[in-house]
Design a protein around this motif. Sequence first.
Motif, PDB file in Angstrom:
ATOM      1  N   ASP B  31       0.884  -1.162   0.000  1.00  0.00           N
ATOM      2  CA  ASP B  31       0.000   0.000   0.000  1.00  0.00           C
ATOM      3  C   ASP B  31       0.924   1.215   0.000  1.00  0.00           C
ATOM      4  N   SER B  32       0.472   2.351   0.493  1.00  0.00           N
ATOM      5  CA  SER B  32       1.343   3.534   0.374  1.00  0.00           C
ATOM      6  C   SER B  32       2.406   3.616   1.473  1.00  0.00           C
ATOM      7  N   THR B  33       2.511   2.584   2.281  1.00  0.00           N
ATOM      8  CA  THR B  33       3.483   2.593   3.372  1.00  0.00           C
ATOM      9  C   THR B  33       4.875   2.219   2.842  1.00  0.00           C
ATOM     10  N   THR B  67      -8.187  -9.645   5.301  1.00  0.00           N
ATOM     11  CA  THR B  67      -7.806  -8.241   5.439  1.00  0.00           C
ATOM     12  C   THR B  67      -8.641  -7.394   4.490  1.00  0.00           C
ATOM     13  N   PRO B  68      -9.441  -6.477   5.031  1.00  0.00           N
ATOM     14  CA  PRO B  68     -10.191  -5.579   4.146  1.00  0.00           C
ATOM     15  C   PRO B  68      -9.229  -4.611   3.460  1.00  0.00           C
ATOM     16  N   ARG B  69      -9.587  -4.177   2.261  1.00  0.00           N
ATOM     17  CA  ARG B  69      -8.750  -3.216   1.550  1.00  0.00           C
ATOM     18  C   ARG B  69      -9.624  -2.286   0.721  1.00  0.00           C
ATOM     19  N   GLY B  77       0.642   0.382   6.740  1.00  0.00           N
ATOM     20  CA  GLY B  77       0.692  -1.043   6.408  1.00  0.00           C
ATOM     21  C   GLY B  77      -0.586  -1.791   6.752  1.00  0.00           C
ATOM     22  N   GLY B  78      -1.661  -1.047   6.979  1.00  0.00           N
ATOM     23  CA  GLY B  78      -2.902  -1.651   7.464  1.00  0.00           C
ATOM     24  C   GLY B  78      -3.579  -2.596   6.501  1.00  0.00           C
ATOM     25  N   SER B  79      -3.352  -2.451   5.200  1.00  0.00           N
ATOM     26  CA  SER B  79      -4.097  -3.288   4.264  1.00  0.00           C
ATOM     27  C   SER B  79      -3.269  -4.467   3.750  1.00  0.00           C
ATOM     28  N   SER B 137      -8.808   7.726  -1.908  1.00  0.00           N
ATOM     29  CA  SER B 137      -9.157   6.887  -0.769  1.00  0.00           C
ATOM     30  C   SER B 137     -10.641   6.533  -0.791  1.00  0.00           C
ATOM     31  N   THR B 138     -10.984   5.438  -0.115  1.00  0.00           N
ATOM     32  CA  THR B 138     -12.385   5.023  -0.044  1.00  0.00           C
ATOM     33  C   THR B 138     -12.980   5.433   1.298  1.00  0.00           C
ATOM     34  N   MET B 139     -14.292   5.486   1.346  1.00  0.00           N
ATOM     35  CA  MET B 139     -14.977   5.815   2.596  1.00  0.00           C
ATOM     36  C   MET B 139     -14.705   4.733   3.647  1.00  0.00           C
ATOM     37  N   GLY B 141     -12.020   2.916   3.985  1.00  0.00           N
ATOM     38  CA  GLY B 141     -10.667   3.158   4.492  1.00  0.00           C
ATOM     39  C   GLY B 141     -10.651   4.359   5.431  1.00  0.00           C
ATOM     40  N   ASN B 142     -11.366   5.420   5.060  1.00  0.00           N
ATOM     41  CA  ASN B 142     -11.435   6.620   5.900  1.00  0.00           C
ATOM     42  C   ASN B 142     -12.006   6.286   7.279  1.00  0.00           C
ATOM     43  N   VAL B 143     -13.076   5.478   7.286  1.00  0.00           N
ATOM     44  CA  VAL B 143     -13.695   5.133   8.571  1.00  0.00           C
ATOM     45  C   VAL B 143     -12.746   4.243   9.374  1.00  0.00           C
ATOM     46  N   SER B 197     -10.790   1.228  13.724  1.00  0.00           N
ATOM     47  CA  SER B 197     -10.414  -0.137  14.129  1.00  0.00           C
ATOM     48  C   SER B 197      -9.482  -0.805  13.113  1.00  0.00           C
ATOM     49  N   GLU B 198      -9.165  -0.102  12.033  1.00  0.00           N
ATOM     50  CA  GLU B 198      -8.157  -0.558  11.064  1.00  0.00           C
ATOM     51  C   GLU B 198      -8.421  -1.968  10.538  1.00  0.00           C
ATOM     52  N   GLY B 199      -9.679  -2.274  10.325  1.00  0.00           N
ATOM     53  CA  GLY B 199     -10.010  -3.568   9.735  1.00  0.00           C
ATOM     54  C   GLY B 199      -9.842  -4.745  10.671  1.00  0.00           C
ATOM     55  N   GLY B 202     -14.165  -5.636  12.258  1.00  0.00           N
ATOM     56  CA  GLY B 202     -15.276  -6.013  11.390  1.00  0.00           C
ATOM     57  C   GLY B 202     -15.070  -5.412  10.012  1.00  0.00           C
ATOM     58  N   PHE B 203     -15.915  -5.850   9.077  1.00  0.00           N
ATOM     59  CA  PHE B 203     -15.812  -5.392   7.694  1.00  0.00           C
ATOM     60  C   PHE B 203     -17.013  -4.487   7.427  1.00  0.00           C
ATOM     61  N   PHE B 204     -16.782  -3.209   7.207  1.00  0.00           N
ATOM     62  CA  PHE B 204     -17.899  -2.297   6.966  1.00  0.00           C
ATOM     63  C   PHE B 204     -18.463  -2.527   5.571  1.00  0.00           C
TER      64      PHE B 204
HETATM   65  C1  LIG Z   1      -0.867  11.239  -0.714  1.00  0.00           C
HETATM   66  C2  LIG Z   1      -1.578  10.804   0.505  1.00  0.00           C
HETATM   67  C3  LIG Z   1      -2.174  11.745   1.324  1.00  0.00           C
HETATM   68  C4  LIG Z   1      -2.841  11.352   2.473  1.00  0.00           C
HETATM   69  N1  LIG Z   1      -3.421  12.300   3.247  1.00  0.00           N
HETATM   70  C5  LIG Z   1      -4.078  11.937   4.369  1.00  0.00           C
HETATM   71  C6  LIG Z   1      -4.674  12.934   5.209  1.00  0.00           C
HETATM   72  O1  LIG Z   1      -4.621  14.122   4.925  1.00  0.00           O
HETATM   73  N2  LIG Z   1      -5.303  12.513   6.317  1.00  0.00           N
HETATM   74  C7  LIG Z   1      -5.389  11.189   6.649  1.00  0.00           C
HETATM   75  O2  LIG Z   1      -5.980  10.876   7.668  1.00  0.00           O
HETATM   76  N3  LIG Z   1      -4.826  10.241   5.872  1.00  0.00           N
HETATM   77  C8  LIG Z   1      -4.175  10.575   4.751  1.00  0.00           C
HETATM   78  N4  LIG Z   1      -3.601   9.593   3.966  1.00  0.00           N
HETATM   79  C9  LIG Z   1      -3.704   8.179   4.360  1.00  0.00           C
HETATM   80  C10 LIG Z   1      -4.813   7.347   3.684  1.00  0.00           C
HETATM   81  O3  LIG Z   1      -5.207   7.900   2.478  1.00  0.00           O
HETATM   82  C11 LIG Z   1      -6.014   7.175   4.579  1.00  0.00           C
HETATM   83  O4  LIG Z   1      -5.637   6.367   5.653  1.00  0.00           O
HETATM   84  C12 LIG Z   1      -7.240   6.556   3.883  1.00  0.00           C
HETATM   85  O5  LIG Z   1      -8.341   6.577   4.734  1.00  0.00           O
HETATM   86  C13 LIG Z   1      -7.036   5.145   3.413  1.00  0.00           C
HETATM   87  O6  LIG Z   1      -8.108   4.793   2.575  1.00  0.00           O
HETATM   88  P1  LIG Z   1      -7.997   3.571   1.570  1.00  0.00           P
HETATM   89  O7  LIG Z   1      -9.296   3.420   0.879  1.00  0.00           O
HETATM   90  O8  LIG Z   1      -6.814   3.696   0.727  1.00  0.00           O
HETATM   91  O9  LIG Z   1      -7.820   2.370   2.607  1.00  0.00           O
HETATM   92  P2  LIG Z   1      -6.740   1.209   2.621  1.00  0.00           P
HETATM   93  O10 LIG Z   1      -5.396   1.747   2.643  1.00  0.00           O
HETATM   94  O11 LIG Z   1      -7.065   0.222   1.573  1.00  0.00           O
HETATM   95  O12 LIG Z   1      -7.072   0.563   4.024  1.00  0.00           O
HETATM   96  C14 LIG Z   1      -6.826   1.249   5.200  1.00  0.00           C
HETATM   97  C15 LIG Z   1      -7.301   0.419   6.407  1.00  0.00           C
HETATM   98  O13 LIG Z   1      -8.703   0.338   6.382  1.00  0.00           O
HETATM   99  C16 LIG Z   1      -9.129  -0.994   6.424  1.00  0.00           C
HETATM  100  N5  LIG Z   1     -10.348  -1.046   5.614  1.00  0.00           N
HETATM  101  C17 LIG Z   1     -10.511  -0.643   4.345  1.00  0.00           C
HETATM  102  N6  LIG Z   1     -11.784  -0.831   3.945  1.00  0.00           N
HETATM  103  C18 LIG Z   1     -12.437  -1.373   5.005  1.00  0.00           C
HETATM  104  C19 LIG Z   1     -13.777  -1.829   5.225  1.00  0.00           C
HETATM  105  N7  LIG Z   1     -14.710  -1.745   4.260  1.00  0.00           N
HETATM  106  N8  LIG Z   1     -14.078  -2.343   6.422  1.00  0.00           N
HETATM  107  C20 LIG Z   1     -13.156  -2.428   7.400  1.00  0.00           C
HETATM  108  N9  LIG Z   1     -11.891  -2.040   7.255  1.00  0.00           N
HETATM  109  C21 LIG Z   1     -11.527  -1.512   6.069  1.00  0.00           C
HETATM  110  C22 LIG Z   1      -7.969  -1.789   5.882  1.00  0.00           C
HETATM  111  O14 LIG Z   1      -7.953  -3.098   6.368  1.00  0.00           O
HETATM  112  C23 LIG Z   1      -6.793  -0.990   6.399  1.00  0.00           C
HETATM  113  O15 LIG Z   1      -6.489  -1.375   7.706  1.00  0.00           O
HETATM  114  C24 LIG Z   1      -2.910   9.979   2.823  1.00  0.00           C
HETATM  115  C25 LIG Z   1      -2.314   9.030   1.995  1.00  0.00           C
HETATM  116  C26 LIG Z   1      -1.653   9.425   0.851  1.00  0.00           C
HETATM  117  C27 LIG Z   1      -1.027   8.388  -0.008  1.00  0.00           C
END
Ligand SMILES: Cc1cc2nc3c(=O)[nH]c(=O)nc-3n(C[C@H](O)[C@H](O)[C@H](O)COP(=O)(O)OP(=O)(O)OC[C@H]3O[C@@H](n4cnc5c(N)ncnc54)[C@H](O)[C@@H]3O)c2cc1C
Lengths: 413, 456
Positions: B31-33, B67-69, B77-79, B137-139, B141-143, B197-199, B202-204
């Motif tokens: 992932d981006s880590t 692992t949800p992604r 490194g969460g995903s 990013s996805t919602m 992931g944000n949650v 809860s970083e995945g 539960g899986f949202f």
């Molecule tokens: C350029 C850049 C800028 C960024 N800026 C910010 C910022 O300003 N603020 C900030 O907070 N973060 C920032 N981030 C970090 C990142 O974008 C966030 O953490 C974002 O929420 C991750 O979303 P994602 O969809 O990529 O999730 P992923 O990276 O795919 O997953 C993140 C975590 O969420 C879990 N997850 C994903 N989907 C689900 C689901 N449906 N149910 C349960 N768990 C789930 C995964 O298991 C993993 O642990 C930045 C990253 C980059 C690369």
Amino acid sequence: MDYVKLINCMRCGMCLPACPTYKETFLETASPRGRVALVRKVQEGQLDQSERLLEYLSLCLDCQACASACPCGVNAGELVAEFTCERKSESGLGFMEDLILRKLVPHPDRLEASMAPMRAYQRTGLQKLVRKLGILKMFPKQLERMEGLLPDLPARPLRQEIREVTPAVGTERGTVGFFLGCVMSLIFSDASRATIQLLSALGYKVITPKNQVCCGAPNMLGGDLEGLKEAARTNVDLFGGHEVDFIVTDCGGCGAELKKYGHHLEGDVPATEFSSKVRDISQVLALHAEELFPLLKPLDLRVTYHDPCHIAHCQGIRKEPRDLLKLIPGLQYTELNEADACCGSAGTYNIERPEMSDRILKRKLDNIRASGAQVLVTSNPGCLLQLKKGLAEHLPQVRIMHLTELLAMSMQL
Amino acid sequence: MEESFINELKTIVGEQYTLTDRESLAVYGYDSTPELESLPGAVLLPGSTEEVARIMRLCHGAGVCVTPRGSGTNLSGGSLSAGGVVVQTSRLNRLLEIDEENLTATVEPGLITSALHREVEARGLFYPPDPGSMNISTMGGNVAENSGGLRGLKYGVTADYVMGLETILADGDLLRTGGKVVKDVAGYSLNPLLVSSEGTLGFFTGITVKLIPKPQTKTTMLAHFPVLQDAAMAVSAIIAAKVIPATLEFLDKVTIKCVEDYAHVGLPLNVDAVLLIEVDGHPAVVAEEAASVAEICKKYRCSFFQTAQNPAEALKLTEARRTALSALARLKPTTILEDATVPRSCIAAMLKVIQDSAKKYDVTIGTFGHAGDGNLHPTCLTDERDQDEIKRAHAAFAEIFDAAIAMGGTITGEHGVGLAKKKYLPKLVGESGIRVMRGIKNAFDPKGILNPGKIF
Ligand SMILES: Cc1cc2nc3c(=O)[nH]c(=O)nc-3n(C[C@H](O)[C@H](O)[C@H](O)COP(=O)(O)OP(=O)(O)OC[C@H]3O[C@@H](n4cnc5c(N)ncnc54)[C@H](O)[C@@H]3O)c2cc1C
């Protein structure tokens, strides 16, 4: 392949929303970030160069929208193209590649002659008959697609018609060399004729050297690095023999390639000089917007503009074509949604990856429909071919024109 | 992963959406880590909540980890999954409902954050959380990360907007928490537990968020500071003056140069820091607050103060800021960024610690971040091939974390613990903290199959 360029990708994913194939599939293997990772893993010995891997990479359009989107300066499209080109050149040119890239493309006469049967095929009405009887259904799909893309050909290629020197109208402000692209000459000769007229109307003497050869872009695509360098050498030497202020082209693909000659012939001073003089036609015209404006007559048209990848992403030119269109009195300009997204033409992609190409084209056509434009302007022959066909089939009310054609129309040339 | 098991997965999501080829596994192994990678056993792209539940049930029975992604843009490194099943949400990306009477939106987890912004803003509504990565990013992931954003100072973070969740538990059962009600004290508050809860819990599959009316207007400003500490003091002074800007972002010299190289928005190359400030709301208030901000910046010796003249100019500035992290990678191939957060009155002290550590360990650190939130992103520019420098970078960060904890701050403000910050967590929350967290994990996922190895 430069390893550092690969590890510069920090995998932030900023390229994902820009990539047409990712937007269609949401698959990491179809994303710029994923492609760079695949190439890197091959270089690191973690993955084999399998058929499947090459298949994944071949989904890349090389539209370089990813490069525009990448804040760290990685050009995923170019890296993939370079990698694929190296692989192809390692395995040597096949019979067909050799025939096309070595025996045909570098020789304008032969290339033109090869089109003659096509022209005859259209003129004799054979084309209509073939289409009606659906004969092409019996041949490989690719042939059918190729045939379908071809618009009506001009009676003669422009190269055979055009004078080597077109004098300036009025006081001469300078001299430009005109690089006439193969497809422009063979298929879109009206547009290139308009380009030359525009330049001359603005006071440029236009030199169109007869012996120029294909820019070499097809060689790069086919993995023929030697052929590419030969083409560059020939053109650099040829244009080097004339005193010109700019080397102008109205083909986005040629422009992008010509600007890289300095890189292809590394260390060669004339090549670097050549590349530094290359301009897209819109760049030169935009320089003279003030002089151009009084020559333009009103056009009551709703117009939108599609950015060719080779112009927007590869050359960074976005503003000039729009500014020029907005110069035309009466013209209503509307911005196209996702204007700089690829149309799916991408060299021979629309023939090699028809399914993905059609999906990308559909998205473009939907955006064109939503824009409400009557005329779609663009400035690259690949886009012209692809969109002309797409519009004819799905949006026949929209007309497509090269930028210079519309300007010439407004000038009543 | 056994073939018979893979075949069972295929019967759930279909062959096309079950990826097991080496190439696919490789590209879902990061992932981006920076510095982290691990290969999953299979990648699944389910098309419905029902499919997610069936996947969970099957994996639970077989003891296979899940692992949800989302888009894989997290920075901890969460995903990543070592040999387990990665379940990616890109096909679950519908915006289900915008409820204008209750001011809520309900979405599937794979919806891209900025797609939600576009839809609600077209209706005069506003969903404030806007991470730098909002176009990717996805919602979900944000949650799961409780992501912050550029508007966090005034509007808070994702957690402040999550009202209801539909979650598939480790055994495949469905859990609904919260909903559209604005008040709810029935039993433990599970939403805040699930958010961030970083995945691992539960899986949202469904997310209901709160919307607010879109601010009528905003003013975007940029202040140049020749001296770094002056910028930091201006941040504290603005907040102390009871002005709460929506955005109060900081960029240091290294970051400014990289961003300008990419974005060409006219950032100054000869100053130590800039502040990007946005105030929004009622026009009269905005005018008043913008004037106070300008006055305070001048008091703290800003050399130039610029107000964006139109929305396009404002957008250019904020968009440029969003590229900061990636732009820093222009200088060196590997960027290790941290997320330490301190009470905002300590921003100046924190910047000093960062500078001192960089010097002490002889590493280049570019710093930017959500200064108004006390959340800085010191980013070490290094090269993964230079192991010695990497070691020094980590040593510098260890020191920065210690300082943040000592100031009453935290090791991560928004990027999550994941794998990357696991070893620092006990320092922050202590043994009792870890014990309680483990207990919670156990209650949700006794078999430990959901995103194992993350957080602790
Ligand atoms: C350029 C850049 C800028 C960024 N800026 C910010 C910022 O300003 N603020 C900030 O907070 N973060 C920032 N981030 C970090 C990142 O974008 C966030 O953490 C974002 O929420 C991750 O979303 P994602 O969809 O990529 O999730 P992923 O990276 O795919 O997953 C993140 C975590 O969420 C879990 N997850 C994903 N989907 C689900 C689901 N449906 N149910 C349960 N768990 C789930 C995964 O298991 C993993 O642990 C930045 C990253 C980059 C690369």
